[in-house]
Motif scaffolding. Structure first.
Motif, short mmCIF file in Angstrom:
data_model
loop_
_atom_site.label_atom_id
_atom_site.label_comp_id
_atom_site.label_asym_id
_atom_site.label_seq_id
_atom_site.Cartn_x
_atom_site.Cartn_y
_atom_site.Cartn_z
N LYS A 122 -0.86 4.04 0.84
CA LYS A 122 -1.68 4.89 1.70
C LYS A 122 -0.90 5.24 2.97
CE LYS A 122 -6.16 3.12 0.31
NZ LYS A 122 -7.40 2.48 0.79
N LYS A 123 -1.20 6.40 3.51
CA LYS A 123 -0.60 6.80 4.77
C LYS A 123 -1.29 6.06 5.91
CE LYS A 123 -0.38 11.25 2.74
NZ LYS A 123 -1.51 12.11 2.57
N PRO A 124 -0.52 5.56 6.87
CA PRO A 124 -1.13 4.78 7.97
C PRO A 124 -2.23 5.55 8.71
CG PRO A 124 1.25 4.60 8.05
CD PRO A 124 0.92 5.61 6.98
N TRP A 125 -2.07 6.84 8.88
CA TRP A 125 -3.06 7.61 9.61
C TRP A 125 -4.35 7.78 8.82
CZ3 TRP A 125 1.86 9.29 8.48
CH2 TRP A 125 1.99 10.15 7.39
N ASP A 126 -4.27 7.67 7.48
CA ASP A 126 -5.49 7.75 6.67
C ASP A 126 -6.31 6.47 6.80
OD1 ASP A 126 -4.81 10.27 5.80
OD2 ASP A 126 -4.01 9.60 3.86
N GLU A 127 -5.65 5.33 6.97
CA GLU A 127 -6.35 4.06 7.13
C GLU A 127 -7.18 4.07 8.41
OE1 GLU A 127 -3.75 0.70 6.74
OE2 GLU A 127 -2.94 1.44 4.85
N SER A 143 0.82 -1.20 0.00
CA SER A 143 0.00 0.00 0.00
C SER A 143 0.86 1.25 0.00
CB SER A 143 -0.89 0.00 1.24
OG SER A 143 -1.55 1.24 1.37
#
Length: 183
Positions: free
Chosen positions: A167-172, A165
């Motif tokens: 994606k940024k971890p905080w967005d998940e 991924s």
């Protein structure tokens, strides 16, 4: 295409260890040594290919064999020992010398692969290598096998990269809470 002797790409760079290069164990930071290795290997690649630009394709291995202290000098020797069509494999050995006693030791070894680029930033054909010393011959004999292992590893790395991924971890976390109705 012409062939070149391994010694014609040999670079020897000696430097002192500065206090700002040390980690909390008072030995040379591995990252500082890695930067030095990449810089010296780049010059070997450029010298061999006579290209304006050579890029690091991979750092195949760096083995830290002995600590390097502030009282040491660091001598990095590098040279091209094997080539593919457009790639060059470079061997680096790091010799630490205690400046007070003169004792020398192999502190690290590394294998890096570079690609020479033409004026359009496309890979260009590089000369083959003629090994002369026993060390050069030993490395040359393992070059084809090492290149094959590198191709397999690169293919696996590309496959892995496709499944990772971005994606940024905080967005998940926000997406999970939204889907659970928490927000």
């Amino acid at each position: 295409m012409e062939m070149k002797k391994a010694r014609h790409s040999r670079i020897i760079n000696t430097d002192q260890v500065m206090a700002c290069d040390l980690n909390n164990y008072n030995t040379l930071f591995g990252g500082v040594l890695m930067k030095k290795l990449d810089g010296v290997a780049t010059i070997s690649a450029r010298r061999h290919s006579r290209a304006k630009e050579c890029v690091t394709a991979s750092i195949d291995s760096i083995d830290f064999l002995a600590p390097i202290h502030q009282s040491d000098s660091v001598c990095i020797e590098s040279y091209v020992f094997y080539t593919g069509k457009t790639s060059m494999e470079i061997f680096c050995k790091v010799i630490a010398e205690d400046m007070m006693t003169g004792d020398r030791r192999i502190a690290a070894t590394a294998f890096l692969t570079f690609v020479a680029l033409d004026e359009h930033k496309k890979p260009m054909v590089v000369p083959s290598v003629i090994p002369e010393t026993e060390e050069e011959k030993t490395l040359f004999e393992t070059g084809a096998e090492r290149a094959e292992v590198r191709k397999i590893r690169r293919k696996k790395s590309k496959g892995l990269a496709e499944s990772i991924s971005v994606k940024k971890p905080w967005d998940e976390e926000v997406e999970t809470k939204e889907s659970e109705g928490a927000l």
